[in-house]
Structure formats: C-alpha cells, structure tokens
Design a protein around this motif. Structure first.
Motif, PDB file in Angstrom:
ATOM      1  N   VAL A 137      -1.426   7.997  21.137  1.00 19.56           N
ATOM      2  CA  VAL A 137      -2.109   8.816  20.124  1.00 19.56           C
ATOM      3  C   VAL A 137      -1.154   9.074  18.956  1.00 19.56           C
ATOM      4  CG1 VAL A 137      -3.172  11.077  19.683  1.00 19.56           C
ATOM      5  CG2 VAL A 137      -3.718   9.837  21.796  1.00 19.56           C
ATOM      6  N   ARG A 138       0.110   9.364  19.296  1.00 20.24           N
ATOM      7  CA  ARG A 138       1.119   9.611  18.263  1.00 20.24           C
ATOM      8  C   ARG A 138       1.283   8.377  17.360  1.00 20.24           C
ATOM      9  NH1 ARG A 138       6.279  12.235  18.068  1.00 20.24           N
ATOM     10  NH2 ARG A 138       7.110  11.708  16.020  1.00 20.24           N
ATOM     11  N   MET A 139       1.334   7.215  17.986  1.00 16.69           N
ATOM     12  CA  MET A 139       1.525   5.962  17.245  1.00 16.69           C
ATOM     13  C   MET A 139       0.358   5.727  16.276  1.00 16.69           C
ATOM     14  SD  MET A 139       3.635   3.505  17.041  1.00 16.69           S
ATOM     15  CE  MET A 139       3.610   2.055  16.007  1.00 16.69           C
ATOM     16  N   GLN A 140      -0.871   6.010  16.758  1.00 14.18           N
ATOM     17  CA  GLN A 140      -2.039   5.770  15.897  1.00 14.18           C
ATOM     18  C   GLN A 140      -2.044   6.751  14.722  1.00 14.18           C
ATOM     19  OE1 GLN A 140      -3.112   2.912  16.880  1.00 14.18           O
ATOM     20  NE2 GLN A 140      -1.853   3.345  18.693  1.00 14.18           N
ATOM     21  N   LYS A 141      -1.630   8.007  15.042  1.00 15.89           N
ATOM     22  CA  LYS A 141      -1.583   9.020  13.984  1.00 15.89           C
ATOM     23  C   LYS A 141      -0.554   8.608  12.924  1.00 15.89           C
ATOM     24  CE  LYS A 141      -0.260  13.580  14.054  1.00 15.89           C
ATOM     25  NZ  LYS A 141       0.198  14.685  14.865  1.00 15.89           N
ATOM     26  N   VAL A 145      -4.308   5.033  12.100  1.00 15.87           N
ATOM     27  CA  VAL A 145      -5.403   4.301  12.755  1.00 15.87           C
ATOM     28  C   VAL A 145      -6.337   5.331  13.390  1.00 15.87           C
ATOM     29  CG1 VAL A 145      -5.991   2.681  14.612  1.00 15.87           C
ATOM     30  CG2 VAL A 145      -3.938   2.300  13.231  1.00 15.87           C
ATOM     31  N   ASP A 146      -7.630   5.173  13.169  1.00 17.90           N
ATOM     32  CA  ASP A 146      -8.610   6.115  13.717  1.00 17.90           C
ATOM     33  C   ASP A 146      -8.941   5.706  15.158  1.00 17.90           C
ATOM     34  OD1 ASP A 146     -10.695   7.733  14.374  1.00 17.90           O
ATOM     35  OD2 ASP A 146     -12.152   6.780  13.006  1.00 17.90           O
ATOM     36  N   HIS A 147      -8.372   6.408  16.118  1.00 18.74           N
ATOM     37  CA  HIS A 147      -8.575   5.957  17.503  1.00 18.74           C
ATOM     38  C   HIS A 147      -9.955   6.343  18.049  1.00 18.74           C
ATOM     39  CE1 HIS A 147      -7.051   9.611  20.031  1.00 18.74           C
ATOM     40  NE2 HIS A 147      -7.760   9.985  18.996  1.00 18.74           N
ATOM     41  N   ASN A 148     -10.732   7.091  17.255  1.00 22.54           N
ATOM     42  CA  ASN A 148     -12.113   7.366  17.673  1.00 22.54           C
ATOM     43  C   ASN A 148     -13.025   6.178  17.421  1.00 22.54           C
ATOM     44  OD1 ASN A 148     -12.161  10.017  18.767  1.00 22.54           O
ATOM     45  ND2 ASN A 148     -11.642  10.764  16.712  1.00 22.54           N
ATOM     46  N   ASN A 149     -12.533   5.250  16.610  1.00 19.59           N
ATOM     47  CA  ASN A 149     -13.322   4.055  16.332  1.00 19.59           C
ATOM     48  C   ASN A 149     -13.093   3.036  17.459  1.00 19.59           C
ATOM     49  OD1 ASN A 149     -14.374   1.678  15.453  1.00 19.59           O
ATOM     50  ND2 ASN A 149     -13.159   1.565  13.548  1.00 19.59           N
ATOM     51  N   SER A 151     -13.755   0.036  17.809  1.00 17.11           N
ATOM     52  CA  SER A 151     -13.298  -1.315  17.472  1.00 17.11           C
ATOM     53  C   SER A 151     -12.020  -1.334  16.638  1.00 17.11           C
ATOM     54  CB  SER A 151     -14.412  -2.115  16.798  1.00 17.11           C
ATOM     55  OG  SER A 151     -15.318  -1.285  16.170  1.00 17.11           O
ATOM     56  N   ALA A 152     -11.358  -0.185  16.533  1.00 15.41           N
ATOM     57  CA  ALA A 152     -10.113  -0.153  15.743  1.00 15.41           C
ATOM     58  C   ALA A 152      -9.050  -1.042  16.380  1.00 15.41           C
ATOM     59  CB  ALA A 152      -9.593   1.276  15.656  1.00 15.41           C
ATOM     60  N   GLN A 153      -8.254  -1.678  15.526  1.00 13.85           N
ATOM     61  CA  GLN A 153      -7.117  -2.483  15.991  1.00 13.85           C
ATOM     62  C   GLN A 153      -5.951  -1.511  16.183  1.00 13.85           C
ATOM     63  OE1 GLN A 153      -8.093  -5.798  16.036  1.00 13.85           O
ATOM     64  NE2 GLN A 153      -6.333  -6.028  17.408  1.00 13.85           N
ATOM     65  N   LEU A 154      -5.643  -1.169  17.417  1.00 18.00           N
ATOM     66  CA  LEU A 154      -4.622  -0.145  17.661  1.00 18.00           C
ATOM     67  C   LEU A 154      -3.214  -0.685  17.395  1.00 18.00           C
ATOM     68  CD1 LEU A 154      -5.947   1.528  20.954  1.00 18.00           C
ATOM     69  CD2 LEU A 154      -6.389   2.184  18.583  1.00 18.00           C
ATOM     70  N   SER A 155      -2.336   0.216  16.936  1.00 22.28           N
ATOM     71  CA  SER A 155      -0.936  -0.181  16.695  1.00 22.28           C
ATOM     72  C   SER A 155      -0.173  -0.146  18.004  1.00 22.28           C
ATOM     73  CB  SER A 155      -0.260   0.806  15.741  1.00 22.28           C
ATOM     74  OG  SER A 155      -0.854   0.727  14.501  1.00 22.28           O
ATOM     75  N   ARG A 156       0.630  -1.186  18.193  1.00 17.16           N
ATOM     76  CA  ARG A 156       1.372  -1.283  19.458  1.00 17.16           C
ATOM     77  C   ARG A 156       2.573  -0.330  19.466  1.00 17.16           C
ATOM     78  NH1 ARG A 156       2.502  -7.196  21.433  1.00 17.16           N
ATOM     79  NH2 ARG A 156       2.335  -8.083  19.353  1.00 17.16           N
ATOM     80  N   CYS A 157       2.898   0.219  20.647  1.00 15.22           N
ATOM     81  CA  CYS A 157       4.025   1.151  20.767  1.00 15.22           C
ATOM     82  C   CYS A 157       5.275   0.382  21.167  1.00 15.22           C
ATOM     83  CB  CYS A 157       3.773   2.175  21.864  1.00 15.22           C
ATOM     84  SG  CYS A 157       2.359   3.184  21.558  1.00 15.22           S
ATOM     85  N   ASN A 158       6.353   0.633  20.454  1.00 14.98           N
ATOM     86  CA  ASN A 158       7.597  -0.067  20.793  1.00 14.98           C
ATOM     87  C   ASN A 158       8.469   0.703  21.767  1.00 14.98           C
ATOM     88  OD1 ASN A 158       7.284  -2.506  19.461  1.00 14.98           O
ATOM     89  ND2 ASN A 158       7.618  -1.463  17.503  1.00 14.98           N
TER      90      ASN A 158
END
Ligand SMILES: CCCCCCCCCCCCC/C=C/[C@@H](O)[C@H](COP(=O)(O)O)NC(=O)CCCCC
Ligand code: ADP
Ligand code: CA
Length: 473
Positions: A137-141, A145-149, A151-158
């Motif tokens: 959630v932190r990474m998307q914020k 990136v809107d994680h409620n969507n 079909s959103a392309q989520l950002s990967r966590c390193n």
C-alpha cells in the motif's frame, strides 16, 4: 573460542552455513590460527574483501514481532535463535514488538524506510500479511497508483521481506524455504537471498479488499477459519478442531466462478514437476515481465486480453485460489503441488458438491504424494484472474448496507431453493491468507512478482546432497 585466541593470538573464527537435513540450515563455525603474522593479515584482508563484495546481504533490518502468534513464542524465538545470528553477521536490527493487530501494517505506512535493506516479520501468515499490506500500500501511495482500481498496474516493491516462522500454519515460509525453521530463515536473510513472489489483489467492485500470497479460499477453508477464531486460545490446534467440525457439517455453496486462463505460462497444475530454486518457468515469466515493463517505459500501453472468459456455475464444497503451492507441515506438498512462486499465475481449484466420504478422500490426499485433483468432482485451472458471485449475491448486496456482509442473518440464512441439497448455509466467507474478507462477491487478479522475499525457493534435494556449497558470513 576465547581460550584458543589467547593461546594462539593470530586466530580468527569463520561462521558458515551448513545444510544439515532436508532444507534445514545450521550455522557452524571454524577457528583458524596462523603463526605467520603477515599471512594471517592477508587472510583477514581476503575475507574482509570477499564479504564487502556481498552487497546483496542486508546490513540494516526493521523487525516486527507478533508476541501472540502461534504458540506465543515469537519474542523468545527471535531473542534466542535469530538475534545472536544477526549480531554475529553484523546486522543492525530495529525491533518492534507489536502491541495490537495491524500495528506493523500501520507503522509501515509512514515509517522512514530509507535506512533499511529489508523488513522482517516474526509470526505466522497473518503477520506476514500485515507487512505485505504495509509495504504494497505504501509503495502504491508513493508512486501514485490507485490500488482501488482492480486493473491498475501495481508498482513492484524492492524492499525484501524476511519471515521468521512463529505462527500456526507458516505456509508462506514453508512454501518458499521448504521448512518452517527460524534458524534456517535467519540464515537465508543473512545471506541476502532473494525470491520474487506473485501477489493476488482482491477487490469488490472498485474497492480494494486485500492482497493474498497463499490461500484465497471460500467454502471449506473459509468455514475452518471462521470456526477457528473463537478457539484462538488453542493456538495452532484451533485449525484441527475447526477443521474436524467443518468437515462434519459438510456444507456446500452455490455460485458462479468466471476466470481467464493464464495462457502464456509454460506449466500446468497437473505437472509432475514442482517449482524449485531458480525455476525455469518463473525465470521465463521474469523475462516476459521485463519486456512488458520496457514496452511500457517506451510509452506503449500493455493491453490485457479481455476475451476468453470461462464461467462455471454450481454448488461447491470449496473454491481455492493459490498463487503458490501452499505447502505447510499439515500438507507437505500443498494445496497445489505444481503451483509456481513467481510465474504470474494462480491455480484455481474447484471442489464440487460431493459425498462426505469423497471429500474426506480428497482431503487425505493432501497429506501424501497422491494426486488430490484426480477425482471427478475436482477441477483445477491455472488462471491470471477470477471472479466469484454467490448465488444469493443480489439479496446480499441489498442487505449489506443494513447488517454487513458478514452479519449473522446473511451467513446462516436457509437455502430455500434447495431444501434437500445440504447447502443450508447460503454463503461462506473468504479466507485470505488466514484473514477473513468482508465481502463474498469478489474479483481476484495475479500480479507477477510484485514483492521479494529473503528466500531462494525450494532447493533441489539432489543439489543439496551433491555440492554442499557452505556460505561464509
Ligand atoms: C484428514 C486430514 C485432512 C488434512 C487436510 C490438510 C489440508 C491442509 C491444507 C493447508 C493449506 C494451508 C494454506 C495456508 C493458509 C494460511 O495462510 C492460513 C493462515 O495461517 P496462520 O496465519 O499461520 O495461522 N491458515 C489457514 O487458513 C489454516 C488452514 C488449516 C486447514 C486445516
Ligand atoms: N500484538 C498483537 N496483538 C494481537 N494481535 C496481533 C498482534 N500483532 C499482530 N496481531 C495479529 O495476529 C494475527 C495472527 O498472527 P499470526 O502471526 O499470523 O499468528 P497465527 O499464525 O497464530 O495466526 C494477525 O491477524 C495479526 O494481525
Ligand atoms: Ca504463481
């Protein structure tokens, strides 16, 4: 080894990892001494230089301990088995003992993570789930990136996550390391292992519900979880008690499941081979993912196919979606033995209404090498997403505003359509990595390699025996 150092002043101790039994690692040490001072310093320098090159090894870790998970031994396990190893390896750990559920998750939303090379959780799958949610959630914020969507392309966590098993099922640790042993996991963290992992996002309409990496289960496993919560004081045994009761009640649930098959993946859920360290199938998915990301970076949009949906309606004893094998001490091969950790797909297992005896035969197969899918009432598909709609969703949708989806009325409503079918409970609940979901109508999508663990997948037993490349730290 102090006495040795006093007798032989030019001595040094090297700690290394030794594979002792199937997947179990232990820290061993050997002390060297040298009469030639110059040679002694050359050796020390050589070791120092070698260790400096190990840049993937963590130096600073943020550790969360759940003192109430499993047999409530999280703190003890960390202090006795893990902290001494971290300190010997020169790892600096900031430790937080959680004070309430979701403490770790909430802390991760705002914590300054810059100085850390990884986050470690001491607990079970529920505790891992907290850290997973905190980081994703932190990474998307942070990357807008809107994680409620859905079909959103989520950002990967390193940021890598380490799991020190101290929970009840410990499936995520077991399925990624091969064993739920705190010392083995600590050594994987120290060596800086890295295992990418698929994550499933679960939504209800356009609202994000939860992420899952192990089991998303409706019917049997949802009911087992629901029944187990009131017996938490029993520790891990609560699942056995609830499992037995749930088995005796033998409920089935009506609904429809729609999914899109994961056509691009090389494997199938009925393969005889399993996902092992350095898995070829997962590496192919890595390549495809990199290509996809490159195409997107060049401005071209990656378009997901929206055809080829398959819909299956019926009455189910269980609907399970697993993005990894879900191997655990209760079921050493797991719910789907051929599932892959990082191929970007999940195995959707549908267990249709069957007799109590047949269901027992299916369950018992999970404890042996026999094929649990080889029954006419069991189907398994490798999918990239799925949607589930319970038959009584319309009623549920209307009632949800008054009493909540999990309200008593909804859960124990009598199925008047089928008085003789045995499905006298209209809806079950979803078990999402050991946590309940607030909705029954859901959609799930797999995100390929969204996170990374301090693990290396299941080592091939042959490789372990042949070459025993002990690692120095
Ligand atoms: C007659 C013998 C029947 C034996 C059947 C055994 C089948 C076991 C399959 C277990 C799959 C486990 C999948 C993992 C789920 C966990 O994420 C979840 C939470 O774990 P934790 O936070 O550590 O408590 N655990 C469960 O939902 C418990 C499932 C137990 C089912 C008996
Ligand atoms: N300090 C705490 N007090 C109560 N619950 C907690 C605490 N820390 C974490 N939890 C919650 O405990 C639940 C179970 O944790 P877990 O470590 O998975 O143990 P188990 O495997 O026994 O279920 C998780 O839902 C987690 O959010
Ligand atoms: Ca997978």
């Amino acid at each position: 080894m102090k006495w040795q150092h006093i007798c032989k002043p030019r001595a040094f101790t090297v700690r290394y990892v030794q594979r002792v039994r199937k997947h179990r690692w232990r820290c061993k040490e050997v002390t060297f001494w040298c009469s030639d001072e110059q040679l002694f310093y050359q050796w020390l320098q050589a070791f120092h230089d070698l260790l400096e090159q190990q840049t993937h090894r963590p130096k600073n870790l943020l550790v969360y301990i759940n003192p109430y998970g499993g047999k409530k031994r999280g703190k003890q396990i960390y202090e006795n088995k893990v902290a001494p190893l971290f300190s010997a390896a020169g790892i600096c750990a900031d430790v937080i003992v959680t004070e309430y559920a979701n403490h770790a998750r909430d802390h991760l939303y705002d914590a300054n993570l810059e100085k850390y090379d990884g986050v470690v959780c001491v607990g079970g799958d529920g505790m891992f789930s907290e850290v997973l949610h905190g980081l994703i959630v932190r990474m998307q914020k942070d990357s807008d990136v809107d994680h409620n969507n859905p079909s959103a392309q989520l950002s990967r966590c390193n940021m890598r996550i380490g799991i020190i098993p101290a929970g009840s099922t410990d499936c995520i640790c077991y399925a990624t390391v091969g064993i739920n042993d705190p010392e083995t996991s600590a050594l994987h963290i120290i060596l800086g292992d890295c295992q990418p992992l698929d994550v499933c996002s679960v939504h209800y309409k356009r609202t994000f519900l939860k992420y899952s990496v192990s089991l998303l289960g409706y019917g049997f496993y949802g009911d087992v979880l629901k029944g187990s919560e009131k017996n938490r004081w029993l520790g891990p045994a609560r699942y056995d008690v609830s499992g037995f009761k749930t088995f005796l009640t033998h409920h089935c649930y009506e609904g429809s499941v729609s999914f899109q098959p994961a056509k691009w993946v090389l494997g199938s859920p009925r393969d005889q081979t399993t996902c092992t360290s350095g898995c070829y199938i997962c590496r192919q998915s890595s390549k495809q993912l990199d290509e996809q990301e490159q195409t997107q970076a060049c401005g071209s949009e990656h378009r997901e196919q929206d055809d080829d949906w398959t819909t299956i309606k019926g009455r189910f004893m269980a609907i399970n979606a697993v993005s990894m094998s879900c191997a655990c001490p209760r079921s050493p091969n797991g719910l789907s033995p051929a599932a892959h950790l990082a191929d970007g797909s999940a195995d959707l297992i549908l267990v249709r209404k069957c007799s109590r005896l047949d269901f027992l035969r299916h369950l018992i197969r999970h404890t042996s090498n026999k094929d649990q899918f080889d029954f006419p009432f069991v189907e398994v598909y490798r999918v990239k997403n799925f949607q589930f709609t319970p038959k009584h969703f319309e009623d549920e949708d209307n009632e949800s505003t008054d009493i909540g989806i999990l309200g008593k009325k909804n859960f124990s409503q009598i199925c008047t359509d089928h008085p003789s079918c045995g499905c006298n409970h209209v809806n079950s609940i979803w078990n999402c990595d050991g946590e309940t979901l607030d909705q029954t109508a859901i959609e799930m999508r797999v995100h390929c390699q969204l996170i990374k663990l301090f693990a290396r997948g299941i080592e091939n037993a042959k490789l372990e025996d042949d070459v025993n490349p002990s690692k120095v730290f």
